[in-house]
Design an enzyme around this catalytic site. Structure first.
Site, mmCIF file in Angstrom:
data_model
loop_
_atom_site.group_PDB
_atom_site.id
_atom_site.type_symbol
_atom_site.label_atom_id
_atom_site.label_comp_id
_atom_site.label_asym_id
_atom_site.label_seq_id
_atom_site.Cartn_x
_atom_site.Cartn_y
_atom_site.Cartn_z
ATOM 1 N N PHE A 222 64.472 -52.375 -13.113
ATOM 2 C CA PHE A 222 64.189 -52.284 -11.676
ATOM 3 C C PHE A 222 65.468 -51.851 -10.965
ATOM 4 C CE2 PHE A 222 63.767 -53.322 -7.292
ATOM 5 C CZ PHE A 222 62.427 -53.134 -7.016
ATOM 6 N N ASP A 331 73.903 -51.427 -12.621
ATOM 7 C CA ASP A 331 73.302 -51.812 -11.357
ATOM 8 C C ASP A 331 73.423 -53.330 -11.244
ATOM 9 O OD1 ASP A 331 71.830 -52.381 -9.166
ATOM 10 O OD2 ASP A 331 69.995 -51.368 -9.818
ATOM 11 N N LYS A 362 72.355 -57.271 -2.021
ATOM 12 C CA LYS A 362 71.933 -58.690 -2.025
ATOM 13 C C LYS A 362 73.058 -59.633 -1.577
ATOM 14 C CE LYS A 362 68.094 -58.242 -5.302
ATOM 15 N NZ LYS A 362 66.841 -58.679 -4.719
ATOM 16 N N THR A 386 73.753 -41.877 8.403
ATOM 17 C CA THR A 386 74.247 -42.261 9.728
ATOM 18 C C THR A 386 75.122 -43.518 9.657
ATOM 19 O OG1 THR A 386 72.222 -41.417 10.703
ATOM 20 C CG2 THR A 386 73.587 -42.830 12.102
HETATM 21 O O1 PSZ Z 1 59.778 -56.156 -5.287
HETATM 22 C C1 PSZ Z 1 60.886 -55.743 -4.918
HETATM 23 O O2 PSZ Z 1 61.069 -54.766 -4.178
HETATM 24 C C2 PSZ Z 1 62.093 -56.409 -5.476
HETATM 25 S S1 PSZ Z 1 61.967 -57.801 -6.345
HETATM 26 C C3 PSZ Z 1 63.594 -57.826 -6.733
HETATM 27 C C4 PSZ Z 1 64.228 -56.774 -6.175
HETATM 28 C C5 PSZ Z 1 63.380 -55.982 -5.443
HETATM 29 N N1 PSZ Z 1 65.520 -56.513 -6.406
HETATM 30 C C6 PSZ Z 1 66.191 -55.414 -5.826
HETATM 31 C C7 PSZ Z 1 67.060 -54.572 -6.688
HETATM 32 C C8 PSZ Z 1 67.547 -55.010 -7.924
HETATM 33 O O3 PSZ Z 1 67.248 -56.237 -8.375
HETATM 34 C C9 PSZ Z 1 68.335 -54.149 -8.685
HETATM 35 C C10 PSZ Z 1 68.877 -54.580 -10.001
HETATM 36 N N2 PSZ Z 1 68.622 -52.922 -8.235
HETATM 37 C C11 PSZ Z 1 68.180 -52.479 -7.057
HETATM 38 C C12 PSZ Z 1 67.395 -53.278 -6.250
HETATM 39 C C13 PSZ Z 1 66.938 -52.756 -4.937
HETATM 40 O O4 PSZ Z 1 67.523 -53.446 -3.906
HETATM 41 P P1 PSZ Z 1 66.827 -53.459 -2.474
HETATM 42 O O5 PSZ Z 1 65.601 -54.300 -2.606
HETATM 43 O O6 PSZ Z 1 67.869 -54.035 -1.585
HETATM 44 O O7 PSZ Z 1 66.501 -52.050 -2.150
#
Ligand code: PSZ
Length: 505
Positions: A222, A331, A362, A386
């Site tokens: 992910f 990541d 996060k 931006t």
């Molecule tokens: O369902 C969702 O959109 C979720 S559940 C857990 C996440 C998102 N985590 C975000 C995440 C991550 O765990 C890793 C390893 N890389 C990128 C992301 C994306 O971060 P955001 O959500 O801030 O875009």
């Protein structure tokens, strides 16, 4: 009462408490590391969970109905009263007080309403950062370099000296992907400028300006939901369905047996299989004219089910990246910021050299990525938007970093992580056939149930007892506590977990 008044009230209480604290310092002394941990509890943190209604309760349901008239709100679990949430506890709008081991999908670093963050909001010299959000890459505030040095560079992964801020995690991954492509093409051109044909064809989504290149990622990964990041995401169909995605190589991520130390040989064979697959895919995609410019991997596949791999695997990936002269990107959006017991999870792998890119968001409060110097674009406006992040978030991060350092919270995560992992292992010994595969790196812990239905039932049963945990993958629950999590919180969790598992036997 307005939230600003709340801040004021909180500050007054905080000053009074600080006096009390100086007299009677509540601290947790760590035993397993030389460093002394000194977790200062957040004032007003409840002593225990309290559940008054089913969750979601009547008020949450009312608010849900209202929100549903505006947007799809199916993902909403309950509405929160953030003013009344403190430290490790989250309070919902029905007065249910939950011990939070999920922390806004692993994104609250030092607990709710931490006094240092409330104080930072009040400092006159910080107000400008909160009120005037700049277009950072073109009109940065006067103290921007200093702020970056005091925050992101202070905690930079070893060997990495440059950083680019961004907004969310996906946005950070997305721009990091561009950095991989930019570096690769710049190297290919050997310092020559792009051709006229490249400059015109790219405007029409055509080669050679838009080259046929790829980034290798892993099954179960992910990395976010924006279109570029989504091309690297393979955890659940709901994330992917209906969106065009490039045919990029997706390798198997090791499916290891836990505890890792009991299955060393078997796991080594599985990691060798996956490394061989990575090698094969890189060769195959090069042959078909879609060369791989980089490998993107999570130190633990979190959303995909808390899948771990060993130092051997990550070192192997780095070797493959070096052999092919391509980038290696970690990541660390979910694994970074101390939770693993080291500031960055990849520090556990004893890599021969630093990774090329490390993305974060996060708990770091701001998104962004660290990169090795050859990944610095040669022109402005290439990694750009931006806001390019937000100085207000970096102002808060400055306080978070101070608290992490002064209270030694990295060591706290190492200690508490060991305690949580042991507790999960004990649970699995006591309840065989109900839970299995207890695993963790620092506090990034999880355990599996036999199927999704039982996992979901356990999650709800825990919530009914005032413990808020997350799910991941198909059958796992994951723990993602704050950095100020303490043994007493772990014990509360284990008491409830024991009683839930007993009811499942
Ligand atoms: O369902 C969702 O959109 C979720 S559940 C857990 C996440 C998102 N985590 C975000 C995440 C991550 O765990 C890793 C390893 N890389 C990128 C992301 C994306 O971060 P955001 O959500 O801030 O875009």
């Amino acid at each position: 009462m307005s939230s600003l008044q709340n801040v004021g009230r909180s500050l007054a209480r905080c000053a009074a408490q600080n006096v009390a604290r100086r007299r009677n310092i509540q601290s947790v002394r760590c035993q397993s590391t030389a460093a002394s941990v000194n977790v200062q509890p957040v004032e007003d943190e409840p002593a225990a969970p309290m559940v008054k209604t089913p969750i979601p309760g009547p008020r949450s349901k009312e608010l849900l109905k209202d929100l549903e008239s505006i947007q799809n709100s199916e993902a909403v679990q309950f509405f929160v009263d953030y003013d009344r949430s403190h430290g490790n506890y989250i309070t919902d709008v029905d007065d249910n007080v939950l011990l939070d081991l999920y922390t806004q999908i692993a994104s609250i670093p030092i607990g709710y309403n931490h006094p240092n963050l409330l104080a930072a909001m009040q400092k006159p010299e910080n107000l400008g950062h909160f009120i005037n959000r700049p277009a950072l890459a073109v009109f940065p505030p006067k103290d921007w370099a200093e702020k970056l040095r005091n925050t992101l560079l202070t905690v930079a992964p070893p060997g990495m000296a440059e950083v680019q801020t961004m907004a969310c995690g996906a946005c950070s991954v997305e721009h990091a992907q561009k950095a991989l492509f930019i570096e690769y093409k710049a190297r290919q051109r050997g310092g020559a400028p792009p051709t006229e044909e490249e400059l015109t064809s790219c405007l029409m989504n055509q080669a050679p300006g838009n080259p046929d290149l790829s980034i290798l990622s892993f099954k179960g990964a992910f990395h976010g939901r924006t279109m570029g990041a989504l091309a690297l995401t393979h955890s659940k169909a709901i994330h992917k369905l209906d969106f065009p995605a490039p045919d990029w190589p997706t390798a198997s991520f090791p499916q290891l047996r836990y505890p890792l130390e009991d299955f060393v040989q078997e796991n080594r064979a599985e990691e060798d299989r996956c490394l061989a697959e990575v090698r094969d895919l890189i060769e195959k995609y090069q042959k078909k004219g879609r060369s791989v410019v980089g490998i993107c991997v999570e130190p633990i596949q979190c959303e995909g089910g808390d899948n771990h791999a060993t130092a051997y695997f990550f070192q192997g990936l780095q070797d493959i990246a070096r052999e092919n002269t391509i980038g290696l990107m970690f990541d660390e959006v979910q694994t970074g910021c101390a939770a693993s017991g080291k500031f960055w999870a990849h520090e556990h792998w004893n890599l021969r050299e630093p990774p090329d890119i490390v993305s974060f968001a996060k708990k770091m409060l701001t998104g962004g990525f660290y990169y090795r110097q050859n990944y610095r674009p040669q022109q402005g406006f290439r990694i750009f938007n931006t806001w390019v992040g937000d100085p207000a978030k970096v102002t808060l991060l400055e306080e978070v970093v101070k608290v992490i350092q002064s209270q030694n919270l990295v060591a706290n995560m190492a200690n508490l992580g060991a305690y949580l992992q042991q507790g999960l292992k004990d649970a699995q010994t006591k309840f065989p056939g109900v839970v299995k595969n207890a695993r963790g790196l620092g506090t990034l812990c999880s355990i599996d149930f036999n199927n999704s239905a039982t996992r979901d039932k356990a999650l709800l049963a825990l919530r009914g007892k005032g413990i808020h945990v997350g799910s991941c993958g198909d059958v796992s629950i994951r723990l993602r506590p704050t950095l100020i999590f303490q043994k007493k919180h772990a014990d509360l969790f284990f008491d409830c977990f024991d009683s839930v598992l007993s009811s499942f036997k």
